[in-house]
Each structure stands twice: as structure tokens, then as C-alpha cells.
Design an enzyme around this catalytic site. Sequence first.
Site, mmCIF file in Angstrom:
data_model
loop_
_atom_site.group_PDB
_atom_site.id
_atom_site.type_symbol
_atom_site.label_atom_id
_atom_site.label_comp_id
_atom_site.label_asym_id
_atom_site.label_seq_id
_atom_site.Cartn_x
_atom_site.Cartn_y
_atom_site.Cartn_z
ATOM 1 N N LYS A 1 -4.971 10.099 -32.019
ATOM 2 C CA LYS A 1 -3.834 9.195 -31.880
ATOM 3 C C LYS A 1 -2.585 10.035 -32.099
ATOM 4 O O LYS A 1 -2.489 10.749 -33.101
ATOM 5 C CB LYS A 1 -3.940 8.096 -32.939
ATOM 6 C CG LYS A 1 -2.734 7.187 -33.057
ATOM 7 C CD LYS A 1 -1.796 7.627 -34.135
ATOM 8 C CE LYS A 1 -0.457 6.913 -34.005
ATOM 9 N NZ LYS A 1 0.235 7.192 -32.744
ATOM 10 N N THR B 1 -1.659 16.898 -36.450
ATOM 11 C CA THR B 1 -1.095 15.756 -35.723
ATOM 12 C C THR B 1 -1.489 14.449 -36.394
ATOM 13 O O THR B 1 -2.064 14.439 -37.461
ATOM 14 C CB THR B 1 -1.426 15.734 -34.216
ATOM 15 O OG1 THR B 1 -0.583 14.756 -33.605
ATOM 16 C CG2 THR B 1 -2.863 15.370 -33.955
#
Lengths: 399, 399
Positions: free
Chosen positions: A175, A186
Site C-alpha cells: 500500500k 514505504t
Amino acid sequence: MTKKFNKISVPGFLANGISVGIKGGTAKDLGLIYSTIPAKAAALFTKNTFKAAPVLIDMERIKKGMAQAIITNSGCANAATGKEGLQDALAVSAALAKQLKIKEDLILLGSTGVIGKKLPVKKIEAGMSKLVKGLNDSGIEDAETAMMTTDKYPKIAIRKGIVGAKEITICGIAKGAGMMEPNMATLLTYVMTDALIDSKALNTVFHQAIDATFNTISVDGCMSTNDTAIVLANGLAGNNPLERAQARLQRFRDMLCEVLNELSHSVVKDGEGATKFISILVEGAKSRSDARRAAYAIANSNLVKTAFFGADPNWGRVIAALGASGIPMEKERVSLFFGDMMVYAQETGMNANLNDLRKIFQKDRIDVRVSLGGGDKSYCVYTSDLSHDYVKINAEYST
Amino acid sequence: MTKKFNKISVPGFLANGISVGIKGGTAKDLGLIYSTIPAKAAALFTKNTFKAAPVLIDMERIKKGMAQAIITNSGCANAATGKEGLQDALAVSAALAKQLKIKEDLILLGSTGVIGKKLPVKKIEAGMSKLVKGLNDSGIEDAETAMMTTDKYPKIAIRKGIVGAKEITICGIAKGAGMMEPNMATLLTYVMTDALIDSKALNTVFHQAIDATFNTISVDGCMSTNDTAIVLANGLAGNNPLERAQARLQRFRDMLCEVLNELSHSVVKDGEGATKFISILVEGAKSRSDARRAAYAIANSNLVKTAFFGADPNWGRVIAALGASGIPMEKERVSLFFGDMMVYAQETGMNANLNDLRKIFQKDRIDVRVSLGGGDKSYCVYTSDLSHDYVKINAEYST
């Protein structure tokens, strides 16, 4: 040797994703990944000082190197929520442990969404039974969809290959969309594999693979409070065990890198408002850290990113961003290329044909190469452009 | 003691600004500031590795501490132009010296515009006679206008006051709009004064004043190849000479800071696409450099800047940016305020009334205050928001 498969499943893993109303509508917002047996686990977390509640819990639980489930909600980051936020996350974990009938400390948690909002625990608890009952061996896409926020599409990558005399599967979901920076993993990335692997080896190769993939991308240079990357390896493939310093461990790492590379590039391509995929290679540096610093300075320059968006062949902005990075350089040795076109060398613009250069800037993918001529170290960063839609999405995000 | 005057002139200074077609139209693009006698001079320059040709020349010439004229063009930065760029800048300087009948090394140069473009020397030489003949004692605004690029309005500040038993005047002009960062002096800032001041004292107070003003602003975190700040002091006020460690030097420095402060705030307000003026005060830090790093991390976060643009009271992004800054913090002591409203303390959101907070976010000026609770050092940065127009202006800049 490796290829993509349409059927998204990993032996011994079940998953599901449902809507419990956290986002306020009918969009999926609660996802679960579950291994039928406890799995070896490794993870990386954000370096942000203000880590979200689920991150703080996961950091403790991952220490024993085993986990069996990951539950994730979107619509609320459960960050900047203090002790109450921790209690809320623990309540979710307790409710899930009860439903799954597993030890609570085998459960990892993830949250993504607005920072500072209280987690709607009652909604999550109310949906827990449905979430668990719906677990199935092709539910990975649903689990992924449930953790999307401003993502336009789900990000899943899968590879199968023979490692240690058996076919193993590695599947990753991510995501992303905004708030992505180096030095972490991330927003949320989960990897499931049935490979049989030693704990220390898993931890080492996962760190290496994240460093080679997710730590080379940037969308807006912002680092979030929730960034988490987790790998679960349940060993059900029954391969010859993977341990450190083996050739077959290299093979596993290569497959893992392929999965994470595909995911990380998907994250850049689906960056908020992104219209282009841009690689920035800095080579000829004295050290890898110099090359990295320069590549990120260029990748995170708003002036560079807007020029790419507008297909404005304003290459001088790359030189300005490079010069502002502060790395040591012999400036008379520096040259700059877009694709194969050299536009700058020996301190001077090369009178590049601006129409040809504009055509390069108009493409969906732009390859920038800076040669420093001072050493043999390099670093490549992948990023997106800065568009009207980035501003639009982020000017209206929380409301 | 100090006030603004409508008449923009400084005793002993003449100025002019004309169009010579560098920008391709009739907009003014060549400006000149001239002191009728050689003046004491001090300057600060960009720390970018790729300094523009005029910067390289000025850095040499400023060493003797005297100058008499500053000629500036817009529409071309004469940066990344190599040896040819240096020759072009020297040709301009030679042509001006001939017209003004002064020594060439008393001339300082400035350029602003697209990087990598060759300076159209012939156009400049052709206009030189007109530029010099038009010099007049109220030409400062014309000179300022000639150095504008994406600036929406000219930036001029003037103060008069009694210093050393005589009235002195300090007038500053600035060209800003984009590419502004700490560690330098924003794009182009020129200060004219008739004060009689010792060279070393001038150099010291100018550095201090720039550090307190232009080095506290940021528009997009980019540092240009051309940033230059110059002060010329011709001594024609005939005041008691200003030297180091004098009370009257403090008075001069205060006036200089007032001028530069007004200019630097104008530059932020006229930042590319700016719709808001935002102050970010970080206090309670262990060191000034920690406070500064944290304040700039918040000021340069695209996620924070877009939230301000959208008046989206997404305060969690300030916490995320602070946490990503990497400065040492005891996070349980950190609190966050917008205006007088506390929104976060003790690791937890304060359940701020979002409607009240939205009203604060909707204002033209927003004051953010972060209290670290760990020391007595502070730093305040001034910045603008990130808007659709920033993207629009910068996506189409060079073409």
C-alpha cells in the site's frame, strides 16, 4: 525461471478483506493475512520519532522472530494517539487472537490513514468474526484492497521458482501512494512465502531486499509514522532449509528482490498524482552514500518534478538540484544525460536539440543519468512527477 | 524612529531598468544600480556547486570590498554555460565599464532566469548606452522590475533614521519567487545605503542581517545557482563612521534587518503560487541547529504545504514531518500549537475542535508552534503553501 501467475495464493496462507465502516462508506477497510501454522517473521519499520501504536507493538513482537497473522485497517493511522492508541491496538489484537484461537503475541498490526484520529475499535471488533470466517486461500487481493487509501489500484506481485529442490512461492502486497522516503519500507508491505528458511537468514535477506528496492524510491520525500514491511515464511514448501551463506539463499533473495522491485515500482507509478515514472541514476561517485544523497536531492526537487510533469525540458534544474545536494564533486567532470542524450558536460550545456529533448520529457518513463566522473559507486532512485493532482489529493485528504 | 517613505531614492545612487529583448518581449530585463562614487561593498553567494558565471566573477571582485555598479539581467541565468558564460559576463562588464568610465573591477553582475541558456550579449551591449544614459535618482523601482521573473510585484523596502548624528538611508530590492532555501541569500538582493561604515563592520553586519532574515525563509527548498546578496555603502551621509563594537553600529544593523526582513517576507508572500504566509516556530530545542532542522523539515514538507493550501486541518502531517526530521527529541514532551490552539501534547491529539482549527487554516497567515520541551533554543522559518499555481508556473517555466 520465474514468471507471473494469475492465481494469487501462497500455500498455507489465507486472507480476507472486508468493510467495517472505518472509512465511512462501503469500501474495504479491514484486512487479514493468516498463516495456518506459525511462521518465521522479520520486519522493518519507519524511523520516524512519532511511531504509530501498531508499529510500537509490532517492534516488540517481531523480536521473537515468529508471527501468524497480520491485521490491517485503512482510514485511520492510529498515530499521535498516545496510550489510548496503544490500548486500542491491543484491543484489536486481543479480539483477533480470540477469534483465531492463537497466541496474541503472534499477531502483528498495521494501520494507515489520517494521523491523530482515534481508532474506531468497536467497529473493528464488530467485524472481527466476519473477517476471520471469510478467510480463504484466494483472499490476498481483498486483504490488499482493504489497506488502500489514495491508491488507485491494488499492488500485488508473485513469483514461483525451484529453490532447495522444491517449488516455493513468494507473494508481496503493498500500500503506497504518498509519504514515501528512503530509510524505511514505504507505507505497508507484506510478503508471504512458503519457503523453509532459517530466522537469521530471513532477517538478513529481507533487509537486503528492502534496501535494494523500497529504499530506492521516493514520491514526495515525506516519511510517515506507520511505515512497515513484514515477511512471513511458513516453511510449508518443505524445501531444503535456507540458511546463511548458501547459493540457494541467493536464489531466494533474488526472487524476493523481484517481488519487492515490482511492488516498489508499482508504488511509484501509483504515487499521488503521478503521470510519469522517472529513474535517476547517479554514477561515478566516490561513495554509494554520496551517489544516494545526490540522486535523492534531484528526485525530491519540486522544480525538477514539476518540469517533468509539464514535459518542460528545463534540464538546468537537475544541475541546480545536484549542486545543492552538497556532495563533493569536481564540477568540470560532471555530465548529465536524459536517455542517451547528453545535455551537459564540462560545465556547459551541449546545445541539445530542445525538440528532441522535449520528446524524451513527454514520455511516460524518463531516465536521468548523472555521471560524476569521480569514482565507481552509483545509486539509482525511482520517483514520480509533481502534478496538479498531487496538490489536489493532498489539499483535501483528511476532510 | 523608522518609517517608510514613498520617494524611493538613496543619496548618491542612480538606477535604471530597460528592455533589451532578453525575455523576448517588451518587459524590462536589464537593470543597473550605480553609486556616484565607489562604495564599500559586501556580499553573500549561493553555496550551490554549480555557481553561475556572474556569481563566480562577483566572488572574486568582492574580495577588495569596493564596488560602484551592479548590472543585472533577467530571462537568462548564465549558469551551466562554462567558459563561454564567463566570457559573456566579462563582455557585459567591459561594455558597462566603458559607458560608465569606471574600472571594470568595480562592477558586479547578476543574472536570473533559465539555467543553461547562453547570455544574449549582443542585445545587452546594444542597450548599454540607453541603460546608462537613463540613470536617475528615482530609477530604483525600474532596476528592480528589470530583474523580475515569475515575481508578481517588485519588492522594495526603505528605511531612514539618525545614525552617527546624521540621517542615513537604507534601501533594499529583491527578486525572489521560487528556488529559495536556507544557507544563502535568496535569488537576488541588493542593498544601497549612504551610511559611512568601515568595511569589516559592513561585512559583519550584512552577514548577520542576512542570516536573521533571508536565511529563515523557504519557498520550495530548492537552492539556485545564482543566489546573491550585495550591499553597497557610499558614505555620502557623512555620519560619524560606523565601526565594529559600537552602539551606533547596532542601530545600523537593526535598520538593515528591518529592510531585509520586510523584503524576505515579501519574497515568501510572492512565492510561486503562494496563497498563504506561514511561520513555523520550533522552540524548546537543545540547540539552534536542531530547532532550525526541525523547522525546515516542516516548512519543506509537501504534505504540510498542501494541507495549508487546502485549509485541511490535517495537523498530524506536522507531527510526521517533525518526527522525520531526525533531531533528538523526548517525544512525550513535544507539543504542537496553531495560533493559540494546542492540538497535540503528551504523544496524543487534544481532540481539537476541527471547525475552529479549520478557521485557523483558512487564514492568510498561519502561525505554527512546536514546543520540544528539551532546551531553550528556538528557530523560526517563514514559508508559503504548495498550490496548483506552483505546479502550473513550474511545469511551464522554460518554454
